[in-house]
Design a protein around this motif. Structure first.
Motif, PDB file in Angstrom:
ATOM      1  N   LEU A   1      10.198  31.591  38.218  1.00 17.84           N
ATOM      2  CA  LEU A   1       9.448  30.353  38.992  1.00 17.84           C
ATOM      3  C   LEU A   1       8.600  29.541  37.910  1.00 17.84           C
ATOM      4  O   LEU A   1       8.376  28.407  38.446  1.00 17.84           O
ATOM      5  N   PRO A   2       8.152  29.897  36.795  1.00 15.39           N
ATOM      6  CA  PRO A   2       7.433  29.137  35.939  1.00 15.39           C
ATOM      7  C   PRO A   2       8.191  27.897  35.556  1.00 15.39           C
ATOM      8  O   PRO A   2       7.572  26.875  34.999  1.00 15.39           O
ATOM      9  N   TYR A   3       9.509  28.065  35.804  1.00 17.90           N
ATOM     10  CA  TYR A   3      10.419  26.837  35.437  1.00 17.90           C
ATOM     11  C   TYR A   3      10.661  26.034  36.648  1.00 17.90           C
ATOM     12  O   TYR A   3      11.763  25.143  36.570  1.00 17.90           O
ATOM     13  N   ARG A   4       9.758  25.932  37.698  1.00 18.47           N
ATOM     14  CA  ARG A   4      10.314  24.878  38.766  1.00 18.47           C
ATOM     15  C   ARG A   4      10.361  23.491  38.484  1.00 18.47           C
ATOM     16  O   ARG A   4      10.652  22.449  39.258  1.00 18.47           O
ATOM     17  N   SER A   5       9.655  23.137  37.361  1.00 15.05           N
ATOM     18  CA  SER A   5       9.715  21.542  36.931  1.00 15.05           C
ATOM     19  C   SER A   5      10.877  21.438  35.877  1.00 15.05           C
ATOM     20  O   SER A   5      10.744  20.657  35.174  1.00 15.05           O
ATOM     21  N   ASN A   6      11.662  22.354  35.627  1.00 17.69           N
ATOM     22  CA  ASN A   6      12.629  22.482  34.553  1.00 17.69           C
ATOM     23  C   ASN A   6      13.943  22.872  35.308  1.00 17.69           C
ATOM     24  O   ASN A   6      14.534  23.749  35.167  1.00 17.69           O
ATOM     25  N   ILE A   7      14.718  21.799  35.896  1.00 18.36           N
ATOM     26  CA  ILE A   7      15.767  22.125  36.656  1.00 18.36           C
ATOM     27  C   ILE A   7      16.894  22.584  35.692  1.00 18.36           C
ATOM     28  O   ILE A   7      17.870  23.408  36.139  1.00 18.36           O
ATOM     29  N   PRO A   8      17.414  21.972  34.625  1.00 17.57           N
ATOM     30  CA  PRO A   8      18.390  22.486  33.747  1.00 17.57           C
ATOM     31  C   PRO A   8      18.135  24.029  33.473  1.00 17.57           C
ATOM     32  O   PRO A   8      19.298  24.863  33.485  1.00 17.57           O
ATOM     33  N   PHE A   9      16.898  24.417  33.112  1.00 17.07           N
ATOM     34  CA  PHE A   9      16.867  25.805  32.887  1.00 17.07           C
ATOM     35  C   PHE A   9      17.247  26.797  34.054  1.00 17.07           C
ATOM     36  O   PHE A   9      17.742  27.731  34.198  1.00 17.07           O
ATOM     37  N   LEU A  10      16.340  26.026  35.201  1.00 13.04           N
ATOM     38  CA  LEU A  10      16.805  27.009  36.652  1.00 13.04           C
ATOM     39  C   LEU A  10      18.231  27.121  36.837  1.00 13.04           C
ATOM     40  O   LEU A  10      18.501  27.973  37.569  1.00 13.04           O
ATOM     41  N   SER A  11      18.878  25.927  36.530  1.00  9.71           N
ATOM     42  CA  SER A  11      20.297  26.054  36.962  1.00  9.71           C
ATOM     43  C   SER A  11      21.099  27.376  36.573  1.00  9.71           C
ATOM     44  O   SER A  11      22.052  27.723  37.129  1.00  9.71           O
ATOM     45  N   LYS A  12      20.579  27.733  35.399  1.00 10.68           N
ATOM     46  CA  LYS A  12      21.299  29.106  34.818  1.00 10.68           C
ATOM     47  C   LYS A  12      21.453  30.382  36.111  1.00 10.68           C
ATOM     48  O   LYS A  12      22.119  31.204  35.730  1.00 10.68           O
ATOM     49  N   PHE A  13      20.287  29.875  36.956  1.00  9.67           N
ATOM     50  CA  PHE A  13      20.180  31.178  37.850  1.00  9.67           C
ATOM     51  C   PHE A  13      20.618  30.930  39.270  1.00  9.67           C
ATOM     52  O   PHE A  13      20.348  31.861  39.973  1.00  9.67           O
ATOM     53  N   CYS A  14      21.234  29.835  39.394  1.00 10.38           N
ATOM     54  CA  CYS A  14      21.619  29.412  40.823  1.00 10.38           C
ATOM     55  C   CYS A  14      22.585  30.313  41.168  1.00 10.38           C
ATOM     56  O   CYS A  14      23.568  30.852  40.405  1.00 10.38           O
ATOM     57  N   PHE A  15      22.604  30.853  42.420  1.00 10.98           N
ATOM     58  CA  PHE A  15      23.290  31.947  43.147  1.00 10.98           C
ATOM     59  C   PHE A  15      23.520  33.342  42.263  1.00 10.98           C
ATOM     60  O   PHE A  15      24.430  33.947  42.574  1.00 10.98           O
ATOM     61  N   SER A  16      22.569  33.417  41.381  1.00 11.42           N
ATOM     62  CA  SER A  16      23.072  34.721  40.449  1.00 11.42           C
ATOM     63  C   SER A  16      22.971  36.143  41.070  1.00 11.42           C
ATOM     64  O   SER A  16      23.935  36.902  40.842  1.00 11.42           O
ATOM     65  N   VAL A  17      22.316  36.322  42.407  1.00 10.51           N
ATOM     66  CA  VAL A  17      22.226  37.243  43.118  1.00 10.51           C
ATOM     67  C   VAL A  17      23.683  37.471  43.651  1.00 10.51           C
ATOM     68  O   VAL A  17      24.072  38.599  44.066  1.00 10.51           O
ATOM     69  N   VAL A  18      24.356  36.398  43.913  1.00 13.96           N
ATOM     70  CA  VAL A  18      25.867  36.496  44.740  1.00 13.96           C
ATOM     71  C   VAL A  18      26.611  36.519  43.616  1.00 13.96           C
ATOM     72  O   VAL A  18      27.869  37.209  43.591  1.00 13.96           O
ATOM     73  N   ASP A  19      26.854  35.664  42.414  1.00 10.34           N
ATOM     74  CA  ASP A  19      27.817  35.636  41.469  1.00 10.34           C
ATOM     75  C   ASP A  19      27.191  35.137  40.305  1.00 10.34           C
ATOM     76  O   ASP A  19      26.871  34.004  39.916  1.00 10.34           O
ATOM     77  N   GLU A  20      27.121  35.901  39.190  1.00  7.42           N
ATOM     78  CA  GLU A  20      26.233  35.764  37.904  1.00  7.42           C
ATOM     79  C   GLU A  20      27.171  34.616  37.215  1.00  7.42           C
ATOM     80  O   GLU A  20      26.682  33.912  36.520  1.00  7.42           O
ATOM     81  N   LYS A  21      28.522  34.457  37.418  1.00 11.52           N
ATOM     82  CA  LYS A  21      29.233  33.364  36.759  1.00 11.52           C
ATOM     83  C   LYS A  21      29.330  32.198  37.362  1.00 11.52           C
ATOM     84  O   LYS A  21      29.784  31.049  36.855  1.00 11.52           O
ATOM     85  N   TYR A  22      28.413  31.847  38.587  1.00  6.31           N
ATOM     86  CA  TYR A  22      28.742  30.631  39.305  1.00  6.31           C
ATOM     87  C   TYR A  22      28.289  29.353  38.425  1.00  6.31           C
ATOM     88  O   TYR A  22      28.832  28.424  38.503  1.00  6.31           O
ATOM     89  N   SER A  23      27.106  29.778  37.848  1.00  5.65           N
ATOM     90  CA  SER A  23      26.336  28.196  37.083  1.00  5.65           C
ATOM     91  C   SER A  23      27.443  27.787  36.094  1.00  5.65           C
ATOM     92  O   SER A  23      27.814  26.565  36.075  1.00  5.65           O
ATOM     93  N   GLU A  24      27.995  28.658  35.166  1.00  5.28           N
ATOM     94  CA  GLU A  24      28.736  28.299  34.284  1.00  5.28           C
ATOM     95  C   GLU A  24      29.847  27.653  34.856  1.00  5.28           C
ATOM     96  O   GLU A  24      30.451  26.608  34.265  1.00  5.28           O
ATOM     97  N   ARG A  25      30.412  28.097  35.906  1.00  2.00           N
ATOM     98  CA  ARG A  25      31.711  27.754  36.395  1.00  2.00           C
ATOM     99  C   ARG A  25      31.519  26.404  36.857  1.00  2.00           C
ATOM    100  O   ARG A  25      32.370  25.359  36.788  1.00  2.00           O
ATOM    101  N   ALA A  26      30.292  26.093  37.659  1.00  2.00           N
ATOM    102  CA  ALA A  26      30.099  24.734  38.163  1.00  2.00           C
ATOM    103  C   ALA A  26      30.051  23.912  37.080  1.00  2.00           C
ATOM    104  O   ALA A  26      30.392  22.743  37.270  1.00  2.00           O
ATOM    105  N   LEU A  27      29.180  23.999  36.055  1.00  2.00           N
ATOM    106  CA  LEU A  27      29.231  23.249  34.982  1.00  2.00           C
ATOM    107  C   LEU A  27      30.356  22.871  34.330  1.00  2.00           C
ATOM    108  O   LEU A  27      31.108  21.697  34.146  1.00  2.00           O
TER     109      LEU A  27
END
Ligand code: MIC
Ligand code: SF4
Length: 642
Positions: free
Chosen positions: A492-518
């Motif tokens: 939550l502390p990173y709500r104004s830091n989208i690049p940092f947040l992106s590492k956790f996108c969908f992490s509860v569903v698929d930990e590899k997602y963010s890397e794959r999307a990039l």
């Protein structure tokens, strides 16, 4: 033809469109609220619009979500919000003053007015007859700038209440009952109006519990009449002049009427991991409980906590249970403290947390591994508590106390005599934790302070007429914004830091997602029914935007999320035939041609280059939405328009 309460308020605020159900309308917004987890982004967006002052009657910036300052990030963001608020005409509610919805109801909400907030539980204001909507931060920024708020003219549902709640059965059980009846999708596209004789037996805080949890139905909003009970509440808050009566016409027309006899309800409980997974408390008798949390914008009013204190008085909580109590506002905490009720809670062994969202948003108090946690909150989505294998149940404050004392799920009626509490006719009024904005003249010289945590808004570009992209992720039904962009103390502390947040996108569903999307650079997501339900966080659209998501193709979408996707310039498309969902696999390469023509026609053809088949996708965008999508999002569109 008579009008419903909501239709009357809509009629008074209509800026464009006609009140024809299913068509786009826009409304003048009287008040806005933000909280800190979505607020930083909303104010950055407001600043980009280049306006000096907000144009609303009242705008308030609350700090209630990220109150743990485990590093400079939150403190910096709070300071940013405080200074930007002072400069631009926004009231600032300091951390510790309470949860936005509770404080707004107590101090600022007005019957008959419109409110949008960058938080999905903004409909809490419906408890005093406000037409209050949860929205994305950008929509709130636009409303602060005097712009209208666009929605689809909703259907009107009525819940007709008869009877009276029995001892130990509460407004929370009414919320759970309607979730049991309608499910988390049952309110989509509708405003839920609560009426009938039974309404007169419910106090304002009880009504607010019900409108608050209407969000879990997917409803556009929920609303109660404004009546003598509303007047009494406003009077006790020293604001009787804000009262106006509001009721639906005798011959108002509803699309659906649901009857609930309050006298027939029993204590209910929502089981993991969905608020509509509701059964009677007695059916889970004996399940061992590790943790009990009382609080959140659903159940943290003075009335709730006086009951909790009365039931805990002279008792000790079980040694196997860790219990927290977070009062909804400073007013609640101060009054609990003055009357001695706070002492009764402390003496029982419960831990007092500050007046904030706290455990509800995973800010501390995560359950132990595989723990059972009973919470008076509104959401029990997988992983939201911070412990993925925990079993989180949603209950009333009374059922929470019973579990804390007995150490297991227990029908609260076994606590014996009902807690009889007396509500004050006058609340303690002390608004010193709300800082007023500077005058327009003084504001000229004020500096807005920004910390290094604040990173720029993700880059957008105008949409091209054709997409050739891979499926970066395929998910099932009822994906929540907590799945897409998890919250919790670490993120939550990173709500104004989208690049940092992106590492956790969908992490509860698929930990590899963010890397794959990039790696894919550009991709799409395939979703099931009710994609994007839950919170209003626009981060669930901004982070995918950063990760290169161009479109989300789902069976159906939740209201606020679909608006956030369009605002971010991501195309939301639905399957014409739901079974096509089954045929497209993660990794498939998809081609979507003639997008612009398709937007106009409402049909787009998708060719799956991997399986060789073609499918039809549906969309029903308004002219304004098409322009936003083509421009690459609402910010780009607003800049173009200026
Ligand atoms: C929530 O309850 O999920 C939140 C945190 O309040 C969100 C807002 C957010 O994600 O910041 C909400 O409900 O909109
Ligand atoms: Fe805060 Fe929880 Fe309410 Fe969201 S649902 S506003 S996190 S208390």
């Amino acid at each position: 033809m008579g009008l419903t309460i909501a239709e009357k308020i809509i009629k008074n605020h209509l800026v464009s469109g006609e009140m024809v159900k299913g068509t786009e309308i826009s409304l003048k917004i009287d008040q806005t609220l933000t909280q800190d987890a979505t607020g930083t982004m909303a104010y950055l967006e407001f600043e980009t619009m280049g306006l000096k002052r907000v144009k609303t009657e009242r705008s308030v910036a609350y700090i209630d979500h990220n109150t743990l300052q485990c590093g400079f990030e939150n403190a910096d963001d709070h300071r940013y919000i405080q200074t930007v608020a002072k400069k631009h005409g926004i009231y600032f509610s300091r951390p510790g003053n309470g949860i936005c919805h509770q404080v707004h109801l107590e101090r600022f909400g007005k019957p008959g007015k419109t409110l949008i907030g960058s938080d999905s539980h903004t409909p809490t204001g419906g408890g005093i007859g406000m037409l209050a909507f949860g929205a994305g931060g950008l929509d709130v920024a636009v409303a602060m700038g005097g712009g209208a708020y666009y929605i689809t003219m909703p259907k009107m549902y009525k819940v007709n209440l008869t009877g009276k709640l029995s001892p130990f059965v509460t407004a929370k059980d009414v919320s759970l009952e309607i979730l049991r009846i309608l499910s988390v999708k049952g309110g989509v596209g509708a405003i839920i109006e609560w009426g009938g004789e039974g309404v007169k037996t419910l106090s304002v805080p009880e009504r607010a519990t019900i409108t608050n949890m209407g969000t879990e139905l997917g409803a556009t909003t929920s609303i109660f009449p404004s009546d003598e009970i509303t007047r009494e509440f406003l009077k006790a808050q020293g604001r009787e002049e804000d009262y106006i009566p509001l009721a639906s016409d005798e011959d108002a027309v509803y699309d659906k009427i649901i009857d609930i006899n309050l006298s027939e309800l029993n204590p209910l409980i929502a089981c993991p991991h969905s608020p509509d997974n509701v059964v009677e408390v007695s059916s889970l008798k004996g399940v061992k409980v590790n943790q009990v949390c009382v609080g959140s914008c659903t159940n943290s009013s003075l009335q709730d906590l006086l009951k909790v204190a009365a039931l805990l008085k002279g008792k000790k909580i079980s040694e196997d249970v860790s219990m927290s109590v977070s009062p909804g506002s400073k007013q609640v905490l101060q009054m609990l403290s003055k009357c001695g009720a706070l002492g009764d809670i402390i003496a029982s062994g419960a831990r007092i947390l500050e007046c904030a969202c706290g455990p509800c948003i995973g800010m501390g108090f995560s359950p132990n591994s595989a723990g059972v946690s009973l919470r008076t909150f509104n959401r029990n989505f997988l992983g939201r508590s911070g412990t993925k294998d925990a079993g989180v149940y949603l209950v009333s404050p009374e059922t929470a106390v019973a579990a804390a004392i007995f150490g297991e799920i227990t029908d609260p009626r076994l606590l014996g005599k009902e807690a009889v509490i007396e509500m004050p006719t006058k609340f303690d009024i002390d608004d010193s934790a709300v800082i007023a904005p500077a005058s327009e003249q003084d504001a000229e010289n004020l500096e807005v302070l920004r910390g290094p945590n604040i990173k720029p808004f993700p880059a957008t570009k105008p949409l091209e007429n054709k997409l050739s992209v891979a499926v970066g992720l395929k998910v099932g039904d009822n994906i929540t914004t907590d799945h897409i962009m998890p919250a919790g103390a670490k993120i939550l502390p990173y709500r104004s830091n989208i690049p940092f947040l992106s590492k956790f996108c969908f992490s509860v569903v698929d930990e590899k997602y963010s890397e794959r999307a990039l790696e894919l650079k550009e991709s799409v997501i395939i979703g099931g029914d009710n994609y994007g339900q839950g919170s209003s966080r626009e981060h669930a659209a901004l982070v995918p935007l950063y990760l290169g998501v161009k479109a989300v193709i789902a069976k159906s979408f939740a209201r606020i999320h679909v608006a956030n996707l369009i605002n971010a310039g991501i195309i939301p498309l639905t399957f014409k035939s739901a079974s096509d969902y089954d045929e497209i696999a993660q990794g498939d390469v998809l081609e979507l041609e003639n997008l612009f023509e398709g937007f106009e026609k409402g049909v787009i053809t998708l060719t799956d280059k991997t399986n060789g088949k073609s499918y039809e996708l549906a969309c029903s965008f308004t002219d304004r939405q098409i322009k936003i999508l083509k421009a690459g999002g609402l910010l780009a569109f607003t800049k173009e328009a200026n």
